[in-house]
Design an enzyme around this catalytic site. Structure first.
Site, short mmCIF file in Angstrom:
data_model
loop_
_atom_site.label_atom_id
_atom_site.label_comp_id
_atom_site.label_asym_id
_atom_site.label_seq_id
_atom_site.Cartn_x
_atom_site.Cartn_y
_atom_site.Cartn_z
N LYS A 1 0.85 -1.20 0.00
CA LYS A 1 0.00 0.00 0.00
C LYS A 1 0.88 1.25 0.00
O LYS A 1 1.81 1.37 0.80
CB LYS A 1 -0.90 0.02 1.24
CG LYS A 1 -1.82 1.24 1.28
CD LYS A 1 -2.86 1.10 2.38
CE LYS A 1 -2.46 1.73 3.68
NZ LYS A 1 -2.48 3.21 3.68
N LYS B 1 -7.48 8.18 -1.32
CA LYS B 1 -8.81 8.63 -0.87
C LYS B 1 -9.31 9.83 -1.68
O LYS B 1 -9.49 10.93 -1.16
CB LYS B 1 -8.80 8.96 0.62
CG LYS B 1 -8.43 7.76 1.50
CD LYS B 1 -8.56 8.07 2.97
CE LYS B 1 -8.20 6.88 3.84
NZ LYS B 1 -6.76 6.52 3.84
N THR C 1 -12.98 15.14 -12.47
CA THR C 1 -11.61 15.10 -11.92
C THR C 1 -11.31 13.73 -11.31
O THR C 1 -10.22 13.19 -11.48
CB THR C 1 -11.45 16.24 -10.88
OG1 THR C 1 -11.71 17.47 -11.55
CG2 THR C 1 -10.07 16.26 -10.27
N GLY D 1 1.18 -2.05 8.70
CA GLY D 1 2.34 -1.20 8.47
C GLY D 1 3.45 -1.49 9.45
O GLY D 1 4.26 -2.40 9.28
N ARG D 2 3.47 -0.70 10.54
CA ARG D 2 4.61 -0.72 11.46
C ARG D 2 4.96 -2.08 12.07
O ARG D 2 6.15 -2.35 12.26
CB ARG D 2 4.39 0.34 12.55
CG ARG D 2 4.53 1.74 11.99
CD ARG D 2 3.88 2.79 12.85
NE ARG D 2 2.43 2.66 12.85
CZ ARG D 2 1.60 3.46 13.51
NH1 ARG D 2 2.10 4.43 14.25
NH2 ARG D 2 0.30 3.28 13.43
N THR E 1 -12.09 6.21 10.37
CA THR E 1 -12.19 5.59 11.71
C THR E 1 -11.72 6.53 12.81
O THR E 1 -11.93 6.25 13.98
CB THR E 1 -11.40 4.28 11.78
OG1 THR E 1 -10.08 4.54 11.30
CG2 THR E 1 -12.04 3.20 10.97
N GLN F 1 -2.74 3.33 17.00
CA GLN F 1 -4.01 2.68 16.69
C GLN F 1 -4.81 2.50 17.97
O GLN F 1 -4.25 2.15 19.01
CB GLN F 1 -3.78 1.31 16.03
CG GLN F 1 -3.14 1.37 14.66
CD GLN F 1 -4.11 1.80 13.57
OE1 GLN F 1 -5.25 2.18 13.84
NE2 GLN F 1 -3.65 1.77 12.33
N ASP G 1 -13.60 14.59 -5.37
CA ASP G 1 -13.58 15.86 -6.11
C ASP G 1 -14.79 15.81 -7.04
O ASP G 1 -15.63 14.89 -6.94
CB ASP G 1 -12.25 15.97 -6.89
CG ASP G 1 -11.86 17.43 -7.15
OD1 ASP G 1 -12.74 18.21 -7.57
OD2 ASP G 1 -10.68 17.77 -6.94
N ARG H 1 -2.90 -5.74 14.68
CA ARG H 1 -1.71 -5.91 15.51
C ARG H 1 -1.59 -7.39 15.91
O ARG H 1 -2.47 -7.90 16.61
CB ARG H 1 -1.78 -5.05 16.78
CG ARG H 1 -1.65 -3.55 16.51
CD ARG H 1 -0.25 -3.20 16.06
NE ARG H 1 -0.08 -1.80 15.73
CZ ARG H 1 -0.26 -1.26 14.52
NH1 ARG H 1 -0.65 -2.00 13.50
NH2 ARG H 1 -0.03 0.01 14.30
#
Ligand code: C5P
Length: 232
Positions: A36, A65, A72, A208-209, A118, A188, A68, A179
Site C-alpha cells: 500500500k 482517498k 476530476t 504497516g509498522r 475511523t 491505533q 472531487d 496488531r
C-alpha cells in the site's frame, strides 16, 4: 472468491522516500505480494515506484482517498489504472463513487470506498455537520457503495462483521488496525489480531509498522501470513 493467504497481507509502505521503500521491499522479498502506498510515499515520488512494483508482478494499493468533482475523479482513476494499480481508495460520496466506477471499467483496477474515517467519532461527525450516528452513516454509505458497484470497502476490524452483514459476500473488505499478539500498538486505538480480523470477515489486512518497524520484517510478515493461513 478464494484468495491465497500470502495475498491477503498488504504491507503499508509508510516511509519517507523511494530509497527506504525499495530497501524494505528488498528485505521482504517474496514474502509479500501486495503493498500500500499512501500520502507520504506517493507525494515523495512513490507513484513511480508503484508503477515499477506493478510491472514487477506485485500488487499495489494506492491509498489516496480521492474526492472531487466527477470529471476530476474519473481522470485520477484513469491515471492510477495506467500505473497498474490493483486497489484505489475514494471517499464514499455517491458522485465520487459513480465517477470512479465508471472510469475503472475495462481496467484491472478495483475501487475501495472509505465510509467514515475511523478517526471520526460522534462528536467529530456533529462538528462536520452530520446529525446521525457513525453506525448509521457507515450503513448508508456501505449500501450506496454496493448499489453503485464499488468493488470493496475499507473498514476497521471492529466494524468488519457488521459491514459484512450489510453488504454480503460480493464486496471486498480491507481492514487496517491490525496488531499481531504482542506487537506495539502505536497510535491505533481499535485493534485486532490477524486471525480475529479474518475470522470476522476481512478479505485483506493492511499492516504497516508491525512489519516495517520489526527487526526482521520478513519474519514478521511470514508470521502474519501463517496466522492468516491457520484461520481461513
Ligand atoms: O502502521 P499501521 O499498521 O498502523 O498502518 C496502518 C495503515 O493503514 C496506515 O497506512 C494507515 O494510514 C492506514 N489506515 C488506518 N486506519 C484507517 C484507514 C487507513 O490505519 N482507518
Amino acid at each position: 472468491m478464494t484468495i491465497a493467504p500470502e495475498d491477503r497481507l498488504i504491507v503499508a509502505l509508510d516511509l519517507p522516500g523511494v530509497a527506504q521503500a525499495e530497501a524494505m521491499i528488498a528485505k521482504l522479498g517474496d514474502s509479500v505480494t501486495f503493498y500500500k502506498i499512501g500520502y507520504q510515499l506517493a507525494f515523495a515520488h512513490g507513484l513511480t515506484l508503484a508503477e515499477k512494483l506493478a510491472a514487477s508482478g506485485k500488487k499495489v494499493f494506492i491509498d489516496l482517498k480521492l474526492h472531487d468533482i466527477g470529471n476530476t475523479v474519473a481522470g485520477g482513476v484513469s491515471s492510477v489504472a495506467k500505473l497498474g494499480g490493483t486497489f484505489l481508495t475514494v471517499h464514499a460520496y455517491p458522485q465520487t463513487m459513480k465517477a470512479a466506477v465508471e472510469a475503472r471499467r475495462g481496467t484491472n483496477l478495483k475501487i475501495l470506498a472509505v465510509t467514515v474515517l475511523t478517526s471520526y467519532d460522534q462528536n467529530d461527525l456533529g462538528e462536520a455537520g452530520y446529525a446521525g450516528s457513525v453506525a448509521d452513516l457507515v450503513k448508508t454509505r456501505a449500501l450506496q457503495a454496493k448499489s453503485i458497484g464499488i468493488d470493496g470497502l475499507v473498514c476497521s476490524p471492529e466494524e468488519v462483521s457488521a459491514v459484512r452483514a450489510i453488504v454480503g459476500n460480493d464486496m471486498v473488505l480491507v481492514t487496517p488496525g491490525i496488531r499481531p499478539a504482542g506487537a506495539a500498538v502505536g497510535d491505533q486505538k481499535r485493534i485486532m489480531t490477524p486471525s480475529k480480523a479474518i475470522a470476522a470477515g476481512a478479505d485483506y489486512l493492511v499492516v504497516g509498522r508491525p512489519v516495517t518497524e520489526s527487526a526482521d520484517p520478513r519474519a514478521a510478515a511470514d508470521v502474519i501470513v501463517a496466522e492468516i493461513a491457520n484461520t481461513i
